[in-house]
Design an enzyme around this catalytic site. Structure first.
Site, PDB file in Angstrom:
ATOM      1  CB  CYS A 141      -0.935   0.019   1.224  1.00  0.00           C
ATOM      2  SG  CYS A 141      -0.037   0.111   2.791  1.00  0.00           S
ATOM      3  CB  CYS A 157       4.025  -0.569   2.217  1.00  0.00           C
ATOM      4  SG  CYS A 157       2.918  -1.593   3.209  1.00  0.00           S
ATOM      5  CB  CYS A 192      40.600 -21.278   2.922  1.00  0.00           C
ATOM      6  SG  CYS A 192      42.306 -21.781   2.661  1.00  0.00           S
ATOM      7  CG  ASP A 216      -1.833 -29.681  18.943  1.00  0.00           C
ATOM      8  OD1 ASP A 216      -2.737 -29.136  19.583  1.00  0.00           O
ATOM      9  OD2 ASP A 216      -2.030 -30.331  17.893  1.00  0.00           O
ATOM     10  CG  ASP A 223      -0.898 -32.136  13.693  1.00  0.00           C
ATOM     11  OD1 ASP A 223      -1.568 -32.953  13.072  1.00  0.00           O
ATOM     12  OD2 ASP A 223      -1.355 -31.443  14.622  1.00  0.00           O
TER      13      ASP A 223
END
Length: 815
Positions: free
Chosen positions: A16, A19, A86, A504, A703
């Site tokens: 928008c 932004c 390196c 959960d 999950d």
């Protein structure tokens, strides 16, 4: 990028005008940028930058403001890296390039992972940066992973050949020079026969062959690094062996230029140094090949050909030529060539490479197949659903590679030290030579040479550079073999600090395959009618409980009426119009507006919850008429996994949207004391925060789609791999088998990998701290002992081998 000219960057999250204004402010705040403008339609920002650093500052300002430039990730295969110095130099060269957000260079698997802005620099441009820095880079392609491990085998074989050649040439030199010191009779024999001068000439020829033959790699890689002011381990070997060879050659052919009494040769030191370090390189190459065994196994699961339909026949074609929608024939015993869907036939498929479960899974029309799994019995006609980089196996390989290339916080100190380690060693060697020349006994030049060469040779930046990445490489590879994928490599370290794991319930501690076990109605005769109405609503839902209700209706052969105006109310239930009636299905909170359940229904509901079952209420026209009781069996391994975590000192909690009675019943059966129940999806984050305040760092295991925000909020998010893609993409760790025992494996691997890293670092730093002073002559005043350059070479060669060998022990975790 042409600095001083206009630069256009694609910007993320700019949706928008506000932004766009923030993007402009963020970029204009960077000193030195001019002509800043934003194109909202194309989501780009344009500016002019005077130099590389200012452009990099602009990229960081955009990221800090929440509008990062669109980036890509590239993994380059790097050659020519010999030590941690390196790594530091290559990373510095890549980070300094305009358009590079960050780079991670890994010595163990010789790769560089780079996040960059494509509009500022190309993949080929990044490869050129690495090559110009002295470390040739190979751009990735579909065959690169396979070629990589074939290359490691070839490298080990080549290292063995040149080591044997060097050993064959060095052995006579060692016998001629050191044999005389060990056995005086041999010294006299050489003097009476060929003479010492001829002995030295033979040693000169053989040592020159060693140095400019098998040892040529140290010269051609180490000396140019010196010219670039970027010395590495090859430089130390080239200087050490070269100094011994040059001094000995002068002593042999033009001794008059040396001070009186200093004529001596050290050809055996130069030859033995090269030979022992080549021996170490061979062991190192073999060990590096073994560290990548997990990736190699995964890559080996990819079949080369598939049998596709061509008219009435089936013809074998390369898997790389498969496209989505193509049909192929899968015979018994064959590996699935790519992700697909079964069209015809029934068979059993071994999915243990994905799940770790030995039991074969029955597949029939409509079921999905994962590329790399094995068809057991029955021929199947399948249709390709995903190919190439989009397949599950390719994604797993990418996740493992990303984890293996991770840069843990513990690596920061190592990087700061090793970048300056080789120059510091060269400085110590020069100081050592100077001190011996000033304060050493006669012949001081000989003592100075021996001590200086020993310092150069004994220092081992390899061990420091390999200490962390090798353990990560082996640990994350072993995790993949156990079905645990660390999507974020730093989760290996973060998991060590976790004090509590919150689970959960549904689909995590339970199987996530609920079944309708009872329907209690105030009118027993209306049970099937109520089930049909409820099923009509639930047919519009994706909730796991909905599938259980629909399955029960299907088993009874019920015809479902049409449901309209269906609304899903998050954390409460679902409602809509069915046969002209307002029907609602949900928890007690949803029923508050319906007057609540009858005493009999509430009693039955309480009894079901006490057993750990889930209860949903059914209301028709705002009157509670029935309860539906659904049970979700616990995973067989849940109880053992929780007990194992508690035995390791990790506290366990459960966060659930179910009622408190249901959640407590399940928790009690599993031995979980901390239970937070009856929470809405957004409430899970608050629950997690409250647990964190009390217990410290928290890991969350879930999950579902509702779990994705909590997985992101947790210090370490662990997703069940059989869950949703959203949850898996949000998590730091993925359990591919869906078995919560994987959480225990993840903790074990995290702790043992970090312990292994610390052991390696203690060895690497302790080795150098202890032996560099010994090589410089610290023991000489007290014991008249000076370390031989040959012994120094042996110690250095096997220091990195020790680190690799210690890391390889992680392959046996969980056995």
């Amino acid at each position: 990028m042409a600095l001083g000219q206009s630069v256009v960057l694609p910007v993320q999250n700019m949706v928008c005008g506000s932004c766009a204004a923030r993007v402009v402010r963020a970029v204009e705040a960077v000193s030195g940028l001019k002509d800043v403008s934003v194109n909202l339609a194309e989501e780009t920002v344009q500016f002019s930058s005077p130099d590389v650093q200012t452009a990099q500052d602009a990229l960081r300002a955009l990221e800090a403001a929440g509008y990062p430039a669109q980036t890509q990730e590239l993994r380059l295969m790097i050659s020519g890296m010999s030590c941690a110095s390196c790594v530091g130099r290559l990373q510095k060269a890549l980070d300094a390039k305009a358009g590079v957000l960050h780079a991670q260079v890994n010595l163990a698997d010789e790769s560089a992972t780079i996040a960059f802005v494509p509009s500022l620099i190309t993949a080929q441009g990044l490869a050129d940066v690495a090559t110009k820095a002295g470390y040739p880079a190979l751009l990735p392609n579909d065959e690169t992973p396979v070629d990589r491990y074939v290359q490691k085998e070839a490298e080990a074989a080549h290292s063995r050949r040149i080591m044997l050649w060097a050993a064959a040439l060095s052995l006579p030199v060692f016998i001629l020079e050191m044999g005389g010191h060990l056995f005086p009779a041999l010294h006299h024999l050489i003097g009476r026969t060929i003479g010492m001068e001829n002995s030295w000439r033979i040693q000169f020829v053989l040592t020159s062959l060693v140095l400019f033959g098998p040892g040529r790699q140290f010269l051609i890689n180490g000396l140019p690094a010196l010219w670039r002011m970027a010395p590495n381990m090859n430089s130390l070997v080239a200087l050490g062996a070269g100094a011994a060879w040059v001094f000995s050659t002068i002593a042999l052919f033009i001794p008059s230029v040396l001070p009186t009494g200093t004529r001596a040769v050290y050809f055996e030191a130069a030859a033995v140094i090269v030979t022992l370090i080549l021996l170490g390189r061979w062991f190192e190459a073999r060990a590096k090949g073994q560290t990548g065994a997990a990736i190699q196994k995964l890559i080996g699961l990819q079949p080369r050909t598939a049998r596709v339909a061509q008219g009435q026949d089936w013809a074998e074609v390369p898997v790389a030529e498969l496209q989505v929608g193509v049909r192929f024939l899968l015979k018994p015993g064959e590996r699935v060539p790519t992700d697909a869907v079964v069209i015809e036939g029934t068979g059993t498929v071994d999915e243990s490479m994905m799940t770790g479960e030995p039991m074969q899974v029955t597949k029939s029309a409509g079921d999905g197949l994962t590329g790399g799994t094995v068809n057991g019995h029955g021929s199947l006609i399948c249709e390709v659903s995903r190919v190439g980089h989009d397949t599950t196996l390719a994604q797993i390989i990418r996740m493992v590679q990303q984890a293996q290339g991770a840069r843990l916080p513990i690596q920061a100190l190592v990087d700061r030290v090793t970048l300056w380690f080789v120059p510091a060693v060269m400085g110590i060697a020069l100081l050592t030579v100077g001190l011996w020349l000033i304060f050493g006994p006669e012949p001081s030049l000989s003592y100075a040479l021996v001590a200086g060469v020993s310092v150069l040779i004994i220092a081992c930046p390899c061990a420091m550079g390999l200490a962390t990445p090798t353990s990560i490489l082996v640990g994350s590879g072993r995790a993949a073999e156990l079905g645990v994928l660390f999507r974020q490599g730093d989760a290996l370290q973060s998991l060590c600090d976790v004090k509590m794991v919150a689970f959960d319930k549904t689909g995590t501690l339970t199987l996530g395959k609920p079944m309708l076990t009872d329907l209690v109605s105030i009118d027993p005769a209306a049970g099937d009618h109520i089930l049909a109405q409820v099923s009509a609503l639930e047919s519009r839902s994706e909730h796991p409980l909905a599938h259980a209700i629909l399955e029960a209706a299907g088993d009874k052969g019920l015809t479902l009426p049409e449901a309209t105006d269906v609304q899903t109310i998050s954390g409460k239930g679902i409602r809509g119009k069915v046969e002209g009636q307002d029907v609602a299905v949900g928890n007690a909170r949803m029923m508050q507006d319906c007057g609540g359940a009858t005493q009999e229904l509430e009693a039955r509901a309480s009894a079901a919850r006490a057993k750990g079952h889930t209860v949903s209420f059914v209301a028709v026209e705002n009157k509670v008429v029935a309860i539906i009781v659904i049970s979700d069996p616990l995973r067989p391994t849940s109880k053992d996994a929780i007990a194992a975590l508690q035995a390791r000192g990790v506290q366990v909690a459960m966060i659930s949207g179910d009622s408190r009675d249901t959640a407590k019943a399940v928790a009690q059966s599993l031995g979980i004391e901390t239970v937070i129940a009856d929470v809405l999806p957004e409430g899970k984050i608050d629950a997690l925060k409250s647990l964190r305040e009390t217990h410290g760092k928290i890991a969350f295991v879930g999950d579902g789609i509702n779990d994705a925000p909590v997985l992101a909020e947790a210090d370490v998010g662990i997703a069940i791999g059989t869950g949703t893609d959203v949850a898996i993409e949000t998590a730091d760790v993925v359990l591919m088998s869906g078995d919560v025992q994987g959480v225990v494996h993840a903790f074990d691997l995290s702790r043992q990998t970090l312990r292994n890293i610390k052991q390696n670092l203690v060895w690497a730093f302790g080795y150098n701290a202890a032996l560099i002073p010994v090589a410089a002559g610290a023991l000489y005043p007290a014991f008249s002992m000076l370390l031989s350059p040959g012994l120094a070479a042996g110690a250095m060669a096997f220091s990195s081998v020790f680190v690799l060998g210690n890391a390889l022990r992680l392959r046996h975790v969980g056995v």
